[in-house]
Scaffold this motif. Sequence first.
Motif, PDB file in Angstrom:
ATOM      1  N   VAL A   5      24.894  -7.915  11.246  1.00  0.00           N
ATOM      2  CA  VAL A   5      23.424  -7.231  11.570  1.00  0.00           C
ATOM      3  C   VAL A   5      23.833  -5.716  11.721  1.00  0.00           C
ATOM      4  N   ALA A   8      22.643  -4.045  16.014  1.00  0.00           N
ATOM      5  CA  ALA A   8      22.532  -5.543  16.444  1.00  0.00           C
ATOM      6  C   ALA A   8      22.318  -6.007  18.300  1.00  0.00           C
ATOM      7  N   GLY A  13      17.302  -5.820  16.094  1.00  0.00           N
ATOM      8  CA  GLY A  13      19.030  -6.663  16.228  1.00  0.00           C
ATOM      9  C   GLY A  13      18.423  -7.728  17.310  1.00  0.00           C
ATOM     10  N   VAL A  16      17.225 -10.915  15.838  1.00  0.00           N
ATOM     11  CA  VAL A  16      17.926 -11.457  14.327  1.00  0.00           C
ATOM     12  C   VAL A  16      19.452 -11.312  14.851  1.00  0.00           C
ATOM     13  N   VAL A  17      20.388 -11.180  14.955  1.00  0.00           N
ATOM     14  CA  VAL A  17      21.166 -12.060  15.540  1.00  0.00           C
ATOM     15  C   VAL A  17      21.558 -13.439  16.360  1.00  0.00           C
ATOM     16  N   VAL A  27      27.430 -14.890  12.378  1.00  0.00           N
ATOM     17  CA  VAL A  27      26.801 -13.512  11.944  1.00  0.00           C
ATOM     18  C   VAL A  27      28.116 -12.928  12.724  1.00  0.00           C
ATOM     19  N   ALA A  29      28.620  -8.935  14.299  1.00  0.00           N
ATOM     20  CA  ALA A  29      27.177  -7.970  15.287  1.00  0.00           C
ATOM     21  C   ALA A  29      27.880  -6.884  15.295  1.00  0.00           C
ATOM     22  N   VAL A  66      22.289  -6.905   7.488  1.00  0.00           N
ATOM     23  CA  VAL A  66      20.884  -6.500   7.490  1.00  0.00           C
ATOM     24  C   VAL A  66      20.861  -5.766   8.412  1.00  0.00           C
ATOM     25  N   SER A  67      20.058  -4.487   7.963  1.00  0.00           N
ATOM     26  CA  SER A  67      20.557  -2.998   8.479  1.00  0.00           C
ATOM     27  C   SER A  67      19.014  -2.966  10.022  1.00  0.00           C
ATOM     28  N   ALA A  68      19.352  -2.867  10.901  1.00  0.00           N
ATOM     29  CA  ALA A  68      18.275  -3.152  12.133  1.00  0.00           C
ATOM     30  C   ALA A  68      18.417  -1.557  12.308  1.00  0.00           C
ATOM     31  N   ALA A 193      12.408 -11.624  13.277  1.00  0.00           N
ATOM     32  CA  ALA A 193      13.405 -12.298  13.207  1.00  0.00           C
ATOM     33  C   ALA A 193      13.488 -13.696  12.349  1.00  0.00           C
ATOM     34  N   ILE A 197      15.285 -13.167   8.380  1.00  0.00           N
ATOM     35  CA  ILE A 197      16.459 -14.809   8.239  1.00  0.00           C
ATOM     36  C   ILE A 197      15.792 -15.370   6.782  1.00  0.00           C
TER      37      ILE A 197
END
Length: 215
Positions: A5, A8, A13, A16-17, A27, A29, A66-68, A193, A197
Amino acid sequence: MKIAVIGATGTVGRGVVREAASRGHQVVAFARNVDKVEQLDNVQAVAFDVNAADFAEQLKGFDAVVSAFNGGWTNPNAGADFEKGANAITEAAKAAAVPYLLVVGGAGSLYIEPNVQLIDTPEFPKEIYDGANAARNWLKDLQNRRDVNWSFISPPAMFEGDIETRSGKYRVGKDEVLFTGDELANISLPDLACAIIDDVETKGHLFERFTVAEA
């Protein structure tokens, strides 16, 4: 799965984490300030700079990224910083042969009517235009590429970051703004989120942009 992520510690972010970790995924981060990463048994915090020459090496070995990432909404150079970071992430994902790069972009590139994107309406907030336009340009670049296994999710236009409510339910759209009745749709952070996922687990929108909203 092993999921990276980027960004993060931002609003999305963090959500999502937490969602990925709650499902038992491993994960990593990536954050500028690792002290702000939530401490969970299956979360590893890694300090990062997406513009570093060796960032591609850090993205190797993941099942999905995943890019936040964003340039910071209050940053006076948000547009330029976002564009630079976005290009670096895309090229790093290509070099690392990332199986699935899911980019969290803005709602500005969604269409409010045929041939009119939300960002180009008079009501769109001018103070975030540069960052939103950079996100739109990232999507344009990705749409022309098949050397990166990308997907792009736009939150709904009224996403306000409710960080508590998780129903696990949401609607999925494509390129148009979603509504709830006559109002622009919203979604909670946990449900956004969850959608992210869910998509990472299924690789459900390869080479596509999609959007989600409250069910």
